[in-house]
Design a protein around this motif. Structure first.
Motif, PDB file in Angstrom:
ATOM      1  N   ASP A 124      44.831  35.814  35.586  1.00  0.00           N
ATOM      2  CA  ASP A 124      44.291  35.715  36.937  1.00  0.00           C
ATOM      3  C   ASP A 124      43.737  37.048  37.397  1.00  0.00           C
ATOM      4  O   ASP A 124      42.684  37.112  38.030  1.00  0.00           O
ATOM      5  N   SER A 125      44.419  38.137  37.074  1.00  0.00           N
ATOM      6  CA  SER A 125      43.933  39.436  37.525  1.00  0.00           C
ATOM      7  C   SER A 125      42.651  39.821  36.794  1.00  0.00           C
ATOM      8  O   SER A 125      41.792  40.479  37.348  1.00  0.00           O
ATOM      9  N   LEU A 126      42.499  39.388  35.522  1.00  0.00           N
ATOM     10  CA  LEU A 126      41.262  39.659  34.805  1.00  0.00           C
ATOM     11  C   LEU A 126      40.100  38.865  35.393  1.00  0.00           C
ATOM     12  O   LEU A 126      38.984  39.347  35.487  1.00  0.00           O
ATOM     13  N   ILE A 127      40.365  37.637  35.784  1.00  0.00           N
ATOM     14  CA  ILE A 127      39.310  36.792  36.334  1.00  0.00           C
ATOM     15  C   ILE A 127      38.829  37.325  37.673  1.00  0.00           C
ATOM     16  O   ILE A 127      37.646  37.292  37.970  1.00  0.00           O
ATOM     17  N   THR A 128      39.714  37.853  38.476  1.00  0.00           N
ATOM     18  CA  THR A 128      39.314  38.303  39.802  1.00  0.00           C
ATOM     19  C   THR A 128      38.630  39.662  39.797  1.00  0.00           C
ATOM     20  O   THR A 128      38.071  40.064  40.796  1.00  0.00           O
ATOM     21  N   GLN A 129      38.676  40.390  38.671  1.00  0.00           N
ATOM     22  CA  GLN A 129      37.967  41.664  38.618  1.00  0.00           C
ATOM     23  C   GLN A 129      36.469  41.389  38.626  1.00  0.00           C
ATOM     24  O   GLN A 129      35.979  40.558  37.877  1.00  0.00           O
ATOM     25  N   PRO A 130      35.720  42.090  39.472  1.00  0.00           N
ATOM     26  CA  PRO A 130      34.280  41.834  39.539  1.00  0.00           C
ATOM     27  C   PRO A 130      33.564  42.327  38.289  1.00  0.00           C
ATOM     28  O   PRO A 130      33.927  43.353  37.719  1.00  0.00           O
ATOM     29  N   LEU A 131      32.565  41.579  37.871  1.00  0.00           N
ATOM     30  CA  LEU A 131      31.721  41.993  36.756  1.00  0.00           C
ATOM     31  C   LEU A 131      30.727  43.039  37.251  1.00  0.00           C
ATOM     32  O   LEU A 131      30.360  43.039  38.421  1.00  0.00           O
ATOM     33  N   PRO A 132      30.264  43.930  36.362  1.00  0.00           N
ATOM     34  CA  PRO A 132      29.241  44.882  36.783  1.00  0.00           C
ATOM     35  C   PRO A 132      28.007  44.150  37.292  1.00  0.00           C
ATOM     36  O   PRO A 132      27.627  43.110  36.767  1.00  0.00           O
TER      37      PRO A 132
END
Length: 193
Positions: free
Chosen positions: A23-31
């Motif tokens: 979940d924390s990886l998914i919520t990190q914004p992409l460049p």
């Protein structure tokens, strides 16, 4: 029984931790696209540009430069000033980030419609005094790529487009044509600030 209970508790804790990590990886914004100032030189001119970020994939690029004119009645080489405004859609910047490819300085493929005004105020070199350059506006849909060179602020850009040139009336020397189809192929090397 105690071993089974300990195993179930450990498995539950591990599953909960891995779910939290995903979940924390998914919520990190992409460049995404960012605002840039560029200086670029190409085969037919030099340019200074500013790209203002509009959204995750869109930027508005404004550019001033000296370029070889697209249409003339001059047989010798010359350069004229031009101004360009183009909204750029960096359509694969997020995909490049997901594939762990560099997206620094808007390194991605783009599509745009460039509107360029070529002025007849002056020419830098060549031609006789009675030669003139008609004022013109180019409407050019283009496809291109922009990439960094190494891990520096140097970059290159390649684009190709086919569009329409509209010749503006000149009170002293009107042009015979009012417009024509034109092609724009550019290869530029630049530096991003």
């Amino acid at each position: 029984m105690k071993k089974l209970r300990c195993f179930i508790i450990a498995l539950t804790a591990f599953c909960g931790f891995s779910t939290y990590a995903q979940d924390s990886l998914i919520t990190q914004p992409l460049p995404t696209v960012r605002s840039l100032v560029n200086i670029q030189v190409g085969i037919v001119g030099g340019y200074v540009s500013y790209e203002a970020r509009i959204s995750n994939q869109f930027a508005l690029r404004t550019e001033a430069g000296l370029a070889t004119n697209l249409y003339s009645r001059i047989s010798e080489g010359y350069f004229t000033p031009n101004l360009t405004v183009e909204p750029r859609w960096y359509y694969n910047i997020e995909k490049r980030a997901r594939l762990n490819k560099r997206t620094r300085n808007n390194s991605a493929n783009f599509a745009t419609v460039a509107v360029t005004y070529y002025d007849a105020v002056f020419k830098v070199r060549g031609g006789d005094d009675d030669d003139y350059v008609p004022q013109q506006i180019a409407f050019m849909p283009k496809y291109g790529i922009r990439r960094d060179i190494g891990r520096t602020n140097l970059n290159y850009e390649i684009a190709l487009g086919i569009g329409y040139l509209l010749f503006l009336d000149d009170a002293t020397k009107p042009t015979v044509k009012t417009g024509e189809l034109a092609a724009d192929i550019h290869f530029r090397i630049g530096y991003t600030f």
